[in-house]
Write a protein that holds these residues in place. Structure first.
Motif, PDB file in Angstrom:
ATOM      1  N   GLN A  57      -0.608 -12.754  12.889  1.00  0.00           N
ATOM      2  CA  GLN A  57       0.428 -12.361  13.842  1.00  0.00           C
ATOM      3  C   GLN A  57       1.207 -11.118  13.423  1.00  0.00           C
ATOM      4  O   GLN A  57       2.007 -10.601  14.186  1.00  0.00           O
ATOM      5  CB  GLN A  57       1.407 -13.524  14.040  1.00  0.00           C
ATOM      6  CG  GLN A  57       0.751 -14.777  14.571  1.00  0.00           C
ATOM      7  CD  GLN A  57       0.076 -14.548  15.904  1.00  0.00           C
ATOM      8  OE1 GLN A  57       0.651 -13.955  16.806  1.00  0.00           O
ATOM      9  NE2 GLN A  57      -1.158 -15.009  16.035  1.00  0.00           N
ATOM     10  N   ASP A  58       0.958 -10.641  12.200  1.00  0.00           N
ATOM     11  CA  ASP A  58       1.707  -9.497  11.680  1.00  0.00           C
ATOM     12  C   ASP A  58       0.787  -8.683  10.774  1.00  0.00           C
ATOM     13  O   ASP A  58       0.075  -9.246   9.930  1.00  0.00           O
ATOM     14  CB  ASP A  58       2.909 -10.007  10.890  1.00  0.00           C
ATOM     15  CG  ASP A  58       3.867  -8.908  10.465  1.00  0.00           C
ATOM     16  OD1 ASP A  58       3.470  -7.725  10.421  1.00  0.00           O
ATOM     17  OD2 ASP A  58       5.021  -9.237  10.155  1.00  0.00           O
ATOM     18  N   ALA A  59       0.818  -7.382  10.911  1.00  0.00           N
ATOM     19  CA  ALA A  59      -0.022  -6.504  10.096  1.00  0.00           C
ATOM     20  C   ALA A  59       0.287  -6.652   8.610  1.00  0.00           C
ATOM     21  O   ALA A  59      -0.599  -6.475   7.767  1.00  0.00           O
ATOM     22  CB  ALA A  59       0.170  -5.053  10.530  1.00  0.00           C
ATOM     23  N   LYS A  60       1.517  -6.998   8.262  1.00  0.00           N
ATOM     24  CA  LYS A  60       1.897  -7.187   6.857  1.00  0.00           C
ATOM     25  C   LYS A  60       1.078  -8.289   6.191  1.00  0.00           C
ATOM     26  O   LYS A  60       0.872  -8.250   4.980  1.00  0.00           O
ATOM     27  CB  LYS A  60       3.386  -7.495   6.731  1.00  0.00           C
ATOM     28  CG  LYS A  60       4.294  -6.331   7.053  1.00  0.00           C
ATOM     29  CD  LYS A  60       4.223  -5.239   6.025  1.00  0.00           C
ATOM     30  CE  LYS A  60       5.104  -5.577   4.842  1.00  0.00           C
ATOM     31  NZ  LYS A  60       4.996  -4.596   3.764  1.00  0.00           N
ATOM     32  N   GLU A  61       0.621  -9.269   6.964  1.00  0.00           N
ATOM     33  CA  GLU A  61      -0.207 -10.334   6.398  1.00  0.00           C
ATOM     34  C   GLU A  61      -1.527  -9.775   5.868  1.00  0.00           C
ATOM     35  O   GLU A  61      -2.113 -10.343   4.947  1.00  0.00           O
ATOM     36  CB  GLU A  61      -0.480 -11.420   7.438  1.00  0.00           C
ATOM     37  CG  GLU A  61       0.742 -12.208   7.833  1.00  0.00           C
ATOM     38  CD  GLU A  61       0.417 -13.289   8.836  1.00  0.00           C
ATOM     39  OE1 GLU A  61      -0.452 -14.129   8.558  1.00  0.00           O
ATOM     40  OE2 GLU A  61       1.036 -13.277   9.918  1.00  0.00           O
ATOM     41  N   ILE A  62      -1.983  -8.692   6.445  1.00  0.00           N
ATOM     42  CA  ILE A  62      -3.200  -8.031   5.969  1.00  0.00           C
ATOM     43  C   ILE A  62      -2.851  -7.105   4.799  1.00  0.00           C
ATOM     44  O   ILE A  62      -3.503  -7.139   3.755  1.00  0.00           O
ATOM     45  CB  ILE A  62      -3.873  -7.248   7.112  1.00  0.00           C
ATOM     46  CG1 ILE A  62      -4.361  -8.223   8.185  1.00  0.00           C
ATOM     47  CG2 ILE A  62      -5.018  -6.399   6.586  1.00  0.00           C
ATOM     48  CD1 ILE A  62      -4.885  -7.568   9.447  1.00  0.00           C
ATOM     49  N   ILE A  63      -1.827  -6.297   4.967  1.00  0.00           N
ATOM     50  CA  ILE A  63      -1.436  -5.331   3.940  1.00  0.00           C
ATOM     51  C   ILE A  63      -1.075  -6.031   2.626  1.00  0.00           C
ATOM     52  O   ILE A  63      -1.422  -5.562   1.544  1.00  0.00           O
ATOM     53  CB  ILE A  63      -0.271  -4.460   4.448  1.00  0.00           C
ATOM     54  CG1 ILE A  63      -0.735  -3.606   5.642  1.00  0.00           C
ATOM     55  CG2 ILE A  63       0.293  -3.587   3.335  1.00  0.00           C
ATOM     56  CD1 ILE A  63       0.383  -2.912   6.394  1.00  0.00           C
ATOM     57  N   ASP A  64      -0.412  -7.173   2.699  1.00  0.00           N
ATOM     58  CA  ASP A  64       0.049  -7.879   1.504  1.00  0.00           C
ATOM     59  C   ASP A  64      -0.998  -8.814   0.899  1.00  0.00           C
ATOM     60  O   ASP A  64      -0.749  -9.408  -0.155  1.00  0.00           O
ATOM     61  CB  ASP A  64       1.318  -8.684   1.824  1.00  0.00           C
ATOM     62  CG  ASP A  64       2.499  -7.783   2.149  1.00  0.00           C
ATOM     63  OD1 ASP A  64       2.471  -6.588   1.781  1.00  0.00           O
ATOM     64  OD2 ASP A  64       3.449  -8.278   2.786  1.00  0.00           O
ATOM     65  N   ASP A  65      -2.157  -8.963   1.519  1.00  0.00           N
ATOM     66  CA  ASP A  65      -3.196  -9.870   1.022  1.00  0.00           C
ATOM     67  C   ASP A  65      -3.913  -9.230  -0.170  1.00  0.00           C
ATOM     68  O   ASP A  65      -4.610  -8.220  -0.031  1.00  0.00           O
ATOM     69  CB  ASP A  65      -4.194 -10.180   2.133  1.00  0.00           C
ATOM     70  CG  ASP A  65      -5.181 -11.258   1.759  1.00  0.00           C
ATOM     71  OD1 ASP A  65      -5.549 -11.373   0.573  1.00  0.00           O
ATOM     72  OD2 ASP A  65      -5.628 -11.990   2.658  1.00  0.00           O
ATOM     73  N   ALA A  66      -3.773  -9.824  -1.344  1.00  0.00           N
ATOM     74  CA  ALA A  66      -4.371  -9.278  -2.568  1.00  0.00           C
ATOM     75  C   ALA A  66      -5.891  -9.302  -2.540  1.00  0.00           C
ATOM     76  O   ALA A  66      -6.535  -8.559  -3.294  1.00  0.00           O
ATOM     77  CB  ALA A  66      -3.867 -10.066  -3.781  1.00  0.00           C
ATOM     78  N   GLU A  86       1.905   2.511   4.570  1.00  0.00           N
ATOM     79  CA  GLU A  86       2.136   1.200   3.964  1.00  0.00           C
ATOM     80  C   GLU A  86       0.874   0.693   3.269  1.00  0.00           C
ATOM     81  O   GLU A  86       0.953   0.106   2.183  1.00  0.00           O
ATOM     82  CB  GLU A  86       2.575   0.190   5.022  1.00  0.00           C
ATOM     83  CG  GLU A  86       3.964   0.419   5.556  1.00  0.00           C
ATOM     84  CD  GLU A  86       4.330  -0.579   6.640  1.00  0.00           C
ATOM     85  OE1 GLU A  86       3.943  -1.755   6.535  1.00  0.00           O
ATOM     86  OE2 GLU A  86       5.011  -0.170   7.602  1.00  0.00           O
ATOM     87  N   VAL A  87      -0.277   0.915   3.893  1.00  0.00           N
ATOM     88  CA  VAL A  87      -1.550   0.501   3.295  1.00  0.00           C
ATOM     89  C   VAL A  87      -1.773   1.238   1.981  1.00  0.00           C
ATOM     90  O   VAL A  87      -2.130   0.631   0.962  1.00  0.00           O
ATOM     91  CB  VAL A  87      -2.721   0.742   4.278  1.00  0.00           C
ATOM     92  CG1 VAL A  87      -4.056   0.514   3.589  1.00  0.00           C
ATOM     93  CG2 VAL A  87      -2.599  -0.165   5.498  1.00  0.00           C
ATOM     94  N   LEU A  88      -1.562   2.542   1.986  1.00  0.00           N
ATOM     95  CA  LEU A  88      -1.756   3.332   0.769  1.00  0.00           C
ATOM     96  C   LEU A  88      -0.763   2.926  -0.322  1.00  0.00           C
ATOM     97  O   LEU A  88      -1.131   2.831  -1.499  1.00  0.00           O
ATOM     98  CB  LEU A  88      -1.639   4.818   1.091  1.00  0.00           C
ATOM     99  CG  LEU A  88      -2.754   5.386   1.971  1.00  0.00           C
ATOM    100  CD1 LEU A  88      -2.430   6.809   2.392  1.00  0.00           C
ATOM    101  CD2 LEU A  88      -4.096   5.315   1.255  1.00  0.00           C
ATOM    102  N   GLU A  89       0.480   2.681   0.055  1.00  0.00           N
ATOM    103  CA  GLU A  89       1.482   2.249  -0.924  1.00  0.00           C
ATOM    104  C   GLU A  89       1.131   0.904  -1.534  1.00  0.00           C
ATOM    105  O   GLU A  89       1.496   0.624  -2.675  1.00  0.00           O
ATOM    106  CB  GLU A  89       2.864   2.179  -0.275  1.00  0.00           C
ATOM    107  CG  GLU A  89       3.474   3.540  -0.017  1.00  0.00           C
ATOM    108  CD  GLU A  89       4.805   3.468   0.688  1.00  0.00           C
ATOM    109  OE1 GLU A  89       5.354   2.360   0.886  1.00  0.00           O
ATOM    110  OE2 GLU A  89       5.322   4.541   1.057  1.00  0.00           O
TER     111      GLU A  89
END
Length: 97
Positions: A57-66, A86-89
């Motif tokens: 439901q949120d793009a952060k769930e993908i970005i923050d997935d190790a 954000e992805v690069l960071e």
């Protein structure tokens, strides 16, 4: 030796269709783990294209997935380009399509 990449897909478009990756992606060891769509695509359409993927439901769930190595950002508008940053960071590979 094959290198398997865990992939997240973030679609920024407002056209309502699910982004489609080529069949070559599957044979090259890419595993679509999570999908986020900012539009109103149906969950059934997403599951048809990526049956193994979790719909988030949120793009952060993908970005923050190790576990995710590569994030594909599809159809970003100028106001969506902060997602690429954000992805690069987060230390992940990014591909904009």
């Amino acid at each position: 030796m094959n290198t398997y990449k865990n992939v997240g897909v973030i679609d920024c478009s407002d056209h309502g269709s699910v982004p489609v990756l080529s069949e070559a992606s599957k044979t090259n060891g890419y595993n679509i783990r999570k999908v986020y769509l900012s539009n109103n695509s149906s969950r059934a359409d997403i599951k048809t294209q990526y049956p193994q993927a979790e719909i988030v439901q949120d793009a952060k769930e993908i970005i923050d997935d190790a576990l995710i190595d590569l994030i594909i950002v599809s159809s970003p508008a100028d106001n969506n380009m902060d997602i690429v940053g954000e992805v690069l960071e987060a230390g992940k590979y990014v591909r904009v399509i």
